[in-house]
Write a protein that holds these residues in place. Sequence first.
Motif, mmCIF file in Angstrom:
data_model
loop_
_atom_site.group_PDB
_atom_site.id
_atom_site.type_symbol
_atom_site.label_atom_id
_atom_site.label_comp_id
_atom_site.label_asym_id
_atom_site.label_seq_id
_atom_site.Cartn_x
_atom_site.Cartn_y
_atom_site.Cartn_z
ATOM 1 N N ASP A 116 0.828 -1.204 0.000
ATOM 2 C CA ASP A 116 0.000 0.000 0.000
ATOM 3 C C ASP A 116 0.867 1.260 0.000
ATOM 4 O O ASP A 116 0.509 2.260 -0.623
ATOM 5 C CB ASP A 116 -0.932 0.009 1.213
ATOM 6 N N GLN A 117 2.018 1.216 0.691
ATOM 7 C CA GLN A 117 2.907 2.374 0.742
ATOM 8 C C GLN A 117 3.403 2.739 -0.657
ATOM 9 O O GLN A 117 3.304 3.893 -1.079
ATOM 10 C CB GLN A 117 4.106 2.099 1.647
ATOM 11 N N VAL A 118 3.921 1.770 -1.386
ATOM 12 C CA VAL A 118 4.430 2.031 -2.727
ATOM 13 C C VAL A 118 3.287 2.375 -3.673
ATOM 14 O O VAL A 118 3.371 3.321 -4.456
ATOM 15 C CB VAL A 118 5.254 0.833 -3.248
ATOM 16 N N GLY A 119 2.195 1.628 -3.589
ATOM 17 C CA GLY A 119 1.034 1.917 -4.426
ATOM 18 C C GLY A 119 0.506 3.319 -4.197
ATOM 19 O O GLY A 119 0.141 4.028 -5.140
ATOM 20 N N GLY A 120 0.485 3.739 -2.939
ATOM 21 C CA GLY A 120 0.030 5.087 -2.609
ATOM 22 C C GLY A 120 0.940 6.163 -3.184
ATOM 23 O O GLY A 120 0.471 7.196 -3.676
ATOM 24 N N PHE A 121 2.250 5.904 -3.129
ATOM 25 C CA PHE A 121 3.215 6.852 -3.691
ATOM 26 C C PHE A 121 2.975 7.018 -5.193
ATOM 27 O O PHE A 121 2.922 8.133 -5.707
ATOM 28 C CB PHE A 121 4.645 6.362 -3.422
ATOM 29 N N ILE A 122 2.801 5.902 -5.885
ATOM 30 C CA ILE A 122 2.573 5.966 -7.330
ATOM 31 C C ILE A 122 1.215 6.592 -7.637
ATOM 32 O O ILE A 122 1.085 7.373 -8.579
ATOM 33 C CB ILE A 122 2.719 4.579 -7.971
ATOM 34 N N THR A 123 0.214 6.291 -6.847
ATOM 35 C CA THR A 123 -1.097 6.911 -7.019
ATOM 36 C C THR A 123 -0.968 8.427 -6.939
ATOM 37 O O THR A 123 -1.541 9.159 -7.770
ATOM 38 C CB THR A 123 -2.085 6.389 -5.965
#
Length: 170
Positions: A69-76
């Motif tokens: 979720d951390q990486v996905g959130g950054f890319i989002t």
Amino acid sequence: ICSIAGGDIPIDAGSLGDQFKTANDARMIDKLACKPLKSTPKLADMDPSSFDAVFFAGGHGTCVDFPTDQVGGFITRAAAADKVVAAVCHGPMSLVNAKGADGAPLVKGKKVAIFTDAEEGQVGLTEKVPFLLEQKMRELGADVQVADAWSDNAVRDGKLVTGQNPQSSV
């Protein structure tokens, strides 16, 4: 350059074999003594809107580190800020939890090139990775663009840029 945990970025010894090591890798290791990969800040401390582009490199370690979720959130957040989002080889593991403005997977309906299931089988790690990236991208609705194993294949769909394998990074 940053990393998930901050600090020194480990390099998978398997990625340094002659079949994968490029002239750029040799320069980073031999001439720069890997200094850019030392004492890196944490991804969580980075603001994606402060960059023109974000790039997620590959390697098998990303299979665990990136689909979070951390990486996905950054890319989002990077995509929402209209930044270029790029990844190569296993780097698109970073896209697994990223969302578009509509809340759907960021890759849904987009062309992507990723480390293929065939390539994973050829390196003998199909049973070691948490999931096969090609299969996962298809499940998320991506239009996966597959080239012959180990050939260069880079794809751009808007501001999303992806590459299939190490050969696609040069």
